[in-house]
Design a protein around this motif. Structure first.
Motif: not given
Length: 424
Positions: A88-103
């Motif tokens: 769950s920690s790894i998945i949250r890290a990946i999702i949050v990291l996707a924010f800036p890249f998608m932006y």
């Protein structure tokens, strides 16, 4: 029947495993609170969303406890909790990291952001359900009160410091990089929880293997709401959260439009309240040991109810004196509710079997966190009527007396006692 919670001491509490868990959880909460501060700025400045879109995205994130918390408890009780904590920690890290890249790629919109915030919150519910059930395997029962106090203190430090850190970083590195920092804190959490014990695995019979997910959920609800102590504690916490969410949904607008308080002063108010919550987390074991867990909870909600009677007086004062008065009232609420939360977590971890721990915690989260958006919605709706901002705020403040009535009238809470040492 007299229920007991063991009295703790400092010896043996700060073992390596607990220290790692505490550090990782504090770091991830710091990152999450920084993100919570940055996202509204991100939506307003970076994405140029409309007020309706901002409200919709915010609602998407806050709806997760209401929609998935009961399921997360059933999952955490059925599978390897250590693996759940790591993944769950790894998945949250990946999702949050996707924010800036998608932006940066120009593909981030309000729908994608809302879904991502919902997923992060839903997975956080799963992490929380597994973590609260893991602590009794990391420290002894006699240390649970102090362990929960340390965990709450870490959350308090993170919640108090995050707005200051995020506010300082945003002008320098920009909002997208705050998301990167948050992602790093989740990876840190994944590393620190890797040493947690798996906990005893239940020997499942063929009948148990045939139990459906919905049956697991119903069993958790039956256990938590059927327990003589947990039921009134959940009810008091849920009622408090409902009226607190109602009040805070209108307070900032009330402070600006009615009291004439500026943004800086509002920030000082909430920072001061956060510091008081941190002090409460540190002092909670001492306060509880001077009395009993049950009496500590009762007095906490009684003080909350008593302080609410000052709301009409403060409203009539107006201006900075009212702002100072509300700061004191909010500080009393924060101090008292932190004490109640620590006692409630310890009671649940002490009184409930390991195989039901996550489900019992999730029922509590569903009843408390799940009411946050409901209370906020009602508070805003009432403020939009002829009752107005002041009337809505006063109604919510008087509603704070209801948890006190529930706590005082509960024989289960009154009978929650404490043993001087471990009984097992």
């Amino acid at each position: 029947m007299i229920y007991t919670i063991a009295r703790g001491n400092w010896s043996g509490l700060i073992n390596k495993t607990f220290r790692r868990i505490w550090f990782g959880e504090s770091a991830s909460i710091l990152g999450a609170e920084m993100m919570a501060f940055a996202v509204p700025v991100f939506m307003t400045v970076g994405m140029n969303l409309s007020p309706f879109e901002i409200a919709a995205v915010t609602a998407a994130g806050s709806s997760a406890p209401l929609l998935v918390s009961l399921s997360t408890g059933a999952i955490a009780d059925k599978f390897d909790r250590r693996r759940i904590l790591i993944l769950s920690s790894i998945i949250r890290a990946i999702i949050v990291l996707a924010f800036p890249f998608m932006y940066w790629l120009g593909i981030l919109n309000s729908w994608v952001l809302g879904v991502c915030l919902f997923l992060v919150m839903a997975i956080t519910m799963l992490f929380d359900a597994a973590l609260t059930a893991t602590l009794p395997h990391v420290v002894s029962k006699s240390q649970l009160m102090r362990a929960n106090s340390w965990m709450e203190a870490g959350r308090g430090v993170a919640a108090t410091g995050a707005p200051i850190i995020a506010g300082s970083l945003i002008p320098v590195i920009g909002v997208p990089w705050v998301a990167v920092v948050n992602s790093v804190t989740y990876f840190i959490s994944a590393f620190t929880v890797s040493s947690t014990p798996k906990g005893p695995r239940q020997a499942l019979s063929e009948d148990a293997l045939d139990v459906t997910h919905w049956q697991d959920i119903k069993e958790g609800i039956r256990l938590a709401l059927g327990h003589h102590v947990l039921r009134p504690m959940i009810l008091t916490a849920a009622t408090f959260n409902f009226f607190q969410s109602w009040l805070f949904a209108v307070f900032i607008v009330y402070a600006v439009r009615v009291l004439g308080v500026g943004p800086v002063a509002i920030g000082v108010i909430f920072s001061a309240v956060g510091i008081v919550g941190l002090v409460a987390a540190i002092l909670a074991p001492v306060i509880v040991e001077k009395r009993t867990p049950g009496s500590a909870v009762i007095w906490a909600f009684v003080l909350i109810g008593i302080s609410a009677i000052f709301a009409p007086l403060l409203d009539s004062m107006g201006g900075n004196p009212a702002a100072v008065g509300f700061t004191v009232v909010f500080a009393v609420w924060e101090f008292c509710v932190v004490i109640a939360v620590i006692v409630g977590d310890t009671a649940r971890q002490t009184l409930i079997e390991d195989r039901f721990q996550s489900r019992a915690a999730s029922v509590e989260r569903f009843a408390t966190w799940g009411l946050d958006p409901v209370g906020a919605l009602i508070g805003g709706a009432v403020a939009s009527t002829t009752i107005g901002l002041s009337g809505s705020l006063i109604i919510a403040a008087f509603g704070m007396a209801i948890p006190a009535v529930i706590a005082v009238s509960s024989s289960g809470i009154r009978q929650l006692k404490m043993l001087p040492t471990d009984s097992e």
